[in-house]
Design a protein around this motif. Sequence first.
Motif, PDB file in Angstrom:
ATOM      1  N   GLY A  98     -39.702   1.687 -11.824  1.00 16.05           N
ATOM      2  CA  GLY A  98     -38.352   1.278 -12.185  1.00 16.05           C
ATOM      3  C   GLY A  98     -37.243   1.822 -11.297  1.00 16.05           C
ATOM      4  N   ARG A  99     -37.613   2.468 -10.204  1.00 14.97           N
ATOM      5  CA  ARG A  99     -36.608   2.966  -9.268  1.00 14.97           C
ATOM      6  C   ARG A  99     -36.728   2.183  -7.966  1.00 14.97           C
ATOM      7  NH1 ARG A  99     -33.869   7.436 -10.294  1.00 14.97           N
ATOM      8  NH2 ARG A  99     -33.751   8.073  -8.092  1.00 14.97           N
ATOM      9  N   SER A 100     -35.606   2.021  -7.275  1.00 10.77           N
ATOM     10  CA  SER A 100     -35.524   1.107  -6.142  1.00 10.77           C
ATOM     11  C   SER A 100     -36.019   1.726  -4.839  1.00 10.77           C
ATOM     12  CB  SER A 100     -34.073   0.640  -5.974  1.00 10.77           C
ATOM     13  OG  SER A 100     -33.906  -0.094  -4.779  1.00 10.77           O
ATOM     14  N   TYR A 101     -37.005   1.076  -4.234  1.00  8.54           N
ATOM     15  CA  TYR A 101     -37.449   1.492  -2.903  1.00  8.54           C
ATOM     16  C   TYR A 101     -36.363   1.208  -1.874  1.00  8.54           C
ATOM     17  CZ  TYR A 101     -39.845   1.451   1.579  1.00  8.54           C
ATOM     18  OH  TYR A 101     -40.193   1.685   2.890  1.00  8.54           O
ATOM     19  N   ARG A 102     -35.635   0.111  -2.051  1.00  3.35           N
ATOM     20  CA  ARG A 102     -34.573  -0.239  -1.117  1.00  3.35           C
ATOM     21  C   ARG A 102     -33.494   0.855  -1.084  1.00  3.35           C
ATOM     22  NH1 ARG A 102     -29.658  -1.953  -1.646  1.00  3.35           N
ATOM     23  NH2 ARG A 102     -29.904  -2.282  -3.890  1.00  3.35           N
ATOM     24  N   LYS A 103     -33.088   1.349  -2.255  1.00  6.03           N
ATOM     25  CA  LYS A 103     -32.074   2.401  -2.311  1.00  6.03           C
ATOM     26  C   LYS A 103     -32.610   3.701  -1.715  1.00  6.03           C
ATOM     27  CE  LYS A 103     -29.547   0.611  -6.308  1.00  6.03           C
ATOM     28  NZ  LYS A 103     -29.102   0.884  -7.706  1.00  6.03           N
ATOM     29  N   VAL A 138     -23.861  17.528  -0.249  1.00  7.55           N
ATOM     30  CA  VAL A 138     -23.192  17.339  -1.529  1.00  7.55           C
ATOM     31  C   VAL A 138     -21.716  17.678  -1.495  1.00  7.55           C
ATOM     32  CG1 VAL A 138     -25.250  17.738  -2.903  1.00  7.55           C
ATOM     33  CG2 VAL A 138     -23.830  19.661  -2.246  1.00  7.55           C
ATOM     34  N   SER A 139     -21.219  18.206  -0.381  1.00  8.23           N
ATOM     35  CA  SER A 139     -19.804  18.534  -0.309  1.00  8.23           C
ATOM     36  C   SER A 139     -18.939  17.292  -0.326  1.00  8.23           C
ATOM     37  CB  SER A 139     -19.509  19.328   0.969  1.00  8.23           C
ATOM     38  OG  SER A 139     -19.724  18.521   2.108  1.00  8.23           O
ATOM     39  N   GLY A 140     -19.534  16.138   0.009  1.00  7.95           N
ATOM     40  CA  GLY A 140     -18.780  14.897   0.043  1.00  7.95           C
ATOM     41  C   GLY A 140     -18.363  14.513   1.445  1.00  7.95           C
ATOM     42  N   TYR A 141     -18.241  15.492   2.334  1.00  9.51           N
ATOM     43  CA  TYR A 141     -17.791  15.198   3.688  1.00  9.51           C
ATOM     44  C   TYR A 141     -18.827  14.378   4.446  1.00  9.51           C
ATOM     45  CZ  TYR A 141     -14.205  18.647   2.721  1.00  9.51           C
ATOM     46  OH  TYR A 141     -13.156  19.307   2.157  1.00  9.51           O
ATOM     47  N   LEU A 142     -20.099  14.754   4.331  1.00  9.34           N
ATOM     48  CA  LEU A 142     -21.130  13.987   5.024  1.00  9.34           C
ATOM     49  C   LEU A 142     -21.305  12.621   4.397  1.00  9.34           C
ATOM     50  CD1 LEU A 142     -23.911  16.545   5.952  1.00  9.34           C
ATOM     51  CD2 LEU A 142     -21.884  15.852   7.189  1.00  9.34           C
ATOM     52  N   GLN A 143     -21.152  12.533   3.079  1.00 12.27           N
ATOM     53  CA  GLN A 143     -21.281  11.241   2.424  1.00 12.27           C
ATOM     54  C   GLN A 143     -20.202  10.290   2.927  1.00 12.27           C
ATOM     55  OE1 GLN A 143     -21.302  11.924  -1.795  1.00 12.27           O
ATOM     56  NE2 GLN A 143     -23.314  12.874  -1.767  1.00 12.27           N
ATOM     57  N   ASP A 144     -18.989  10.813   3.112  1.00  6.77           N
ATOM     58  CA  ASP A 144     -17.896   9.972   3.581  1.00  6.77           C
ATOM     59  C   ASP A 144     -18.091   9.578   5.039  1.00  6.77           C
ATOM     60  OD1 ASP A 144     -16.717  10.122   1.134  1.00  6.77           O
ATOM     61  OD2 ASP A 144     -15.372  11.766   1.654  1.00  6.77           O
ATOM     62  N   SER A 145     -18.470  10.536   5.894  1.00  8.79           N
ATOM     63  CA  SER A 145     -18.545  10.273   7.323  1.00  8.79           C
ATOM     64  C   SER A 145     -19.804   9.519   7.714  1.00  8.79           C
ATOM     65  CB  SER A 145     -18.475  11.589   8.107  1.00  8.79           C
ATOM     66  OG  SER A 145     -19.586  12.405   7.789  1.00  8.79           O
ATOM     67  N   CYS A 146     -20.887   9.700   6.976  1.00  5.53           N
ATOM     68  CA  CYS A 146     -22.155   9.071   7.335  1.00  5.53           C
ATOM     69  C   CYS A 146     -22.520   7.904   6.425  1.00  5.53           C
ATOM     70  CB  CYS A 146     -23.284  10.108   7.289  1.00  5.53           C
ATOM     71  SG  CYS A 146     -23.057  11.484   8.415  1.00  5.53           S
ATOM     72  N   GLY A 147     -21.774   7.709   5.373  1.00  2.00           N
ATOM     73  CA  GLY A 147     -22.086   6.625   4.451  1.00  2.00           C
ATOM     74  C   GLY A 147     -23.263   6.908   3.551  1.00  2.00           C
ATOM     75  N   ILE A 148     -23.608   8.208   3.360  1.00  2.00           N
ATOM     76  CA  ILE A 148     -24.715   8.559   2.467  1.00  2.00           C
ATOM     77  C   ILE A 148     -24.340   8.192   1.041  1.00  2.00           C
ATOM     78  CG2 ILE A 148     -26.079  10.476   1.545  1.00  2.00           C
ATOM     79  CD1 ILE A 148     -25.772  11.858   4.220  1.00  2.00           C
ATOM     80  N   PRO A 149     -25.209   7.476   0.319  1.00  2.00           N
ATOM     81  CA  PRO A 149     -24.881   7.059  -1.048  1.00  2.00           C
ATOM     82  C   PRO A 149     -24.599   8.252  -1.956  1.00  2.00           C
ATOM     83  CG  PRO A 149     -26.825   5.901  -0.227  1.00  2.00           C
ATOM     84  CD  PRO A 149     -26.512   6.972   0.768  1.00  2.00           C
TER      85      PRO A 149
END
Length: 299
Positions: free
Chosen positions: A247-252, A280-291
């Motif tokens: 029930g978890r997405s391989y695509r994600k 988890v700081s949010g900076y890498l998520q914003d700059s790299c597009g990590i979900p």
Amino acid sequence: QKVRNKFCVPSTATMKLSFVVATTALLSQDALSFSMKNEKHNVESLDAGRRNLFKFVPAALVASQSAAFLGSEPAFAALPTSALDDLPPDAAKSYYQYRIPLQLAADYYIFELQEKVGNLDEWGNIGQLFASNNARGGQGQPSRIERDFVNPMRIVLLSMPPDVSDEMRDAQFKFEAAMQKISKATGGYRKDLPVEVPKASIDSAMQGWEEGRVAYNQFLVLLNTCTGLTEMKPVPAAGPNQRTEYGRSYRKYNELVKKTKLCQNRGGPALSQAWGQLMVSGYLQDSCGIPDLDNYFKQ
């Protein structure tokens, strides 16, 4: 009704400190702006700055709760009513910190490790999962199996009540034994040096994966039971409907892995070693597009 666990939200001291940091930064910015405008006292600018203060305070509070690739809850989110209320304080804290890494490890187990074990061409890469860098002075890096599976299991079980902790430790030991079986069966094989692999080694590796699946599931089920939640999803047995049952997405999952690797490559080897701490700081998520990891977890 028992009061919710105080360790699941920021402490009063942490909130006060974050508030002071945010206040000082913003008011200092206003003071600098004011000093550069000698012509008149810009009251409207200062008032706007003070109003903006309350927009930044929640961000400061959340930013004060960084952790190494750990799950995080919004600072003032209402926690679900569950058996967590009756557990020791550290148990609730460790659960909310490590539930995402534990589920992400389960995703890796079904989406990647299973394929590696079943593909002889990948056996040369499996050894890297068990390799640790034992540098001098205790500064070595643990193996991926230790980092992603064993260490989170160990930390969580140590915070649980003794009866549950003993069962979790038993599951951990069984999982480690299963991983050793995979390591032994696949050890010594390299893709660039093709040799005939005995059927006994293939069977042993697949058996190790299955025994590891059962042991890891045992740990996750115990975690669901003692918390009163059903957030942790066990890995189904191999079969044609396995991913549907999971029930978890391989695509994600694949998207998360690709963008994380891209972020590592941008930062070079140093960032590759520390990406878990920064992610988890949010900076890498914003700059790299990590979900967003909380959204990824809640599938």
